[in-house]
Design an enzyme around this catalytic site. Sequence first.
Site, PDB file in Angstrom:
ATOM      1  N   HIS A  62       3.965   2.948  10.933  1.00  0.00           N
ATOM      2  CA  HIS A  62       3.670   1.453   9.994  1.00  0.00           C
ATOM      3  C   HIS A  62       4.077   1.137   9.415  1.00  0.00           C
ATOM      4  O   HIS A  62       5.004   1.704   8.346  1.00  0.00           O
ATOM      5  CB  HIS A  62       2.237   2.486  10.131  1.00  0.00           C
ATOM      6  CG  HIS A  62       1.247   2.258  11.279  1.00  0.00           C
ATOM      7  ND1 HIS A  62       0.221   3.399  11.346  1.00  0.00           N
ATOM      8  CD2 HIS A  62       1.564   2.217  12.333  1.00  0.00           C
ATOM      9  CE1 HIS A  62      -0.153   3.138  12.276  1.00  0.00           C
ATOM     10  NE2 HIS A  62       0.145   2.541  13.514  1.00  0.00           N
ATOM     11  N   ASP A  64       3.503   0.131   5.957  1.00  0.00           N
ATOM     12  CA  ASP A  64       3.373   0.462   5.139  1.00  0.00           C
ATOM     13  C   ASP A  64       4.024   1.991   4.488  1.00  0.00           C
ATOM     14  O   ASP A  64       4.266   2.321   3.231  1.00  0.00           O
ATOM     15  CB  ASP A  64       1.596   0.882   4.662  1.00  0.00           C
ATOM     16  CG  ASP A  64       0.747   1.671   5.665  1.00  0.00           C
ATOM     17  OD1 ASP A  64       1.425   1.667   7.028  1.00  0.00           O
ATOM     18  OD2 ASP A  64      -0.186   2.097   5.362  1.00  0.00           O
ATOM     19  N   ASP A 206       0.121  10.356   7.357  1.00  0.00           N
ATOM     20  CA  ASP A 206      -1.424   9.696   8.525  1.00  0.00           C
ATOM     21  C   ASP A 206      -1.363  10.909   9.099  1.00  0.00           C
ATOM     22  O   ASP A 206      -1.113  11.006  10.479  1.00  0.00           O
ATOM     23  CB  ASP A 206      -1.239   8.631   8.365  1.00  0.00           C
ATOM     24  CG  ASP A 206      -1.204   7.577   7.369  1.00  0.00           C
ATOM     25  OD1 ASP A 206      -0.479   8.666   6.489  1.00  0.00           O
ATOM     26  OD2 ASP A 206      -1.304   6.268   7.351  1.00  0.00           O
TER      27      ASP A 206
END
Lengths: 297, 297
Positions: A62, A64, A206
Amino acid sequence: MKVTFLGTSGSLPTKKRGQPAIHLQYKDESMLWDCGEGTQRQLKHTDISPFKINSAYITHLHADHLIGLAGLIQSLQFLDRKEKLEIYGPKGIDRYVEFFKNWDHFNLEFEIDTIEIRKGRIKEREDYEVEAFPVKHSTPSYGFIFKEKPSINLNKEKLKELDLLNHPKCSELKEKGEIEHKGNKIKLEDVKEPEKEGRKVVYSGDTKPCKELERAAENSDLLIVDSTFGEDHKEKSIEYGHGEAKGMAEIAKKANVGKLVLTHFSNRYKDERELEKEAREVFEESYAAEDFMEIEI
Amino acid sequence: MKVTFLGTSGSLPTKKRGQPAIHLQYKDESMLWDCGEGTQRQLKHTDISPFKINSAYITHLHADHLIGLAGLIQSLQFLDRKEKLEIYGPKGIDRYVEFFKNWDHFNLEFEIDTIEIRKGRIKEREDYEVEAFPVKHSTPSYGFIFKEKPSINLNKEKLKELDLLNHPKCSELKEKGEIEHKGNKIKLEDVKEPEKEGRKVVYSGDTKPCKELERAAENSDLLIVDSTFGEDHKEKSIEYGHGEAKGMAEIAKKANVGKLVLTHFSNRYKDERELEKEAREVFEESYAAEDFMEIEI
């Protein structure tokens, strides 16, 4: 060993929090765990030299957690870096790095080694290793374990008795487990101190709370976790594959962790101390990360 | 019309300066000129909504002018943007944008129009146009001219005499140049006020002083220029294709500019006021940009 939080926001950066990035300094090894947009600028607020970073470990693809790599690489080239940079990440990381390596305008002259990782040990040195473990997010994602190897220390009194104190043969003894000295056979186990466990730092990347994280976290000195949400969004956290403060604190408690640090906060929370408070109800040694927070281990 | 400086560093960001990005607000049009790493976070320090940005104009494909686009695009998707985003830039910009559009992890659902530009008018609306002009840097690079179109205003006294004040036919008159009203033929040139020149803002991008910039800058209200170096590195500026404060001030003076703003400072300068001082020796209305500085025109 020092851990520095370079970015502690969730997907969207805020005024006071940059996108995810953590720095680990262990002896001469300077490594990044994730590298969100703006990481190179965050470094300017610390005494960490971008020039000395040897490796970057990316938990998942991802944006970010990843976008800062491009700018970092470009700036290292501007600074005339010569040493190799290692980049570890899930399948696909190579495509990202290759795109920038081949971007005409980068003119890269130093070597980048990109390693697509699987579960298990991904880096090993004489004194430490890094292991990747799969976690439960919305895309293939890993957490990382930094594990210092147990150090072998010899008992000085016993060495004196054997006339071995500061003797060059000590290295041989550590290496081979047995030597001959002045006609005697000396075994390592007879002169070594009880083994001291190495330091252990675990980062969830995450993920929602999961068994894999619980196993990885066992007896770690420091556990750093995704704490995007609090109890008010517990269901959302499970739906989106993100951490929730209290659920993570339960893991820390079960896993006999030294210290728990919450990070990757959703920008819906104006005061992340609220999440810290929720975690502390379960596990007292819980702390909300701040950008530039440092932890010595 | 408002210009906001979002990033004023050179290639390497500093503690106080982000990578190059400038924001222009003209009526409902919200546009970026360059988009260095961290631009989306710089916006958090202003009242500009990333959500309302319609277009981004990229001067050239060096990373420090470009990298912020990826994170901005990803965040717009997180915020559930629906409206199209236009991205203008030199040949190659499409390859950069396409890479991220197709990055699995972006899940883009809004439209992005990427327009590879050449010299000349690249955007036109009823009330303004944007023109690109080639400059002299180390890679194909453009500067941009924002030019408001002259506004047509009708003289109220004359309209009253003709019984046309606030009449719907006024729009027709402006459009067609001639109408019939109450049996009279009325010509636009007989009732309009003297034409008022529109506002003009010019941005050099990365370049050494050059003829093309001088021509573009003519009579602009605001000229924003690459001022990487000062007099102490005049030769380096020419070698690298970058601006030098005094040389740019000479252009501003010749081109009869309203105000000159220096930006893109090399991090070798600890106090950019020194460069401002050098420029002011030639052109008094010279200012060193700061991050978040705003100029109303």
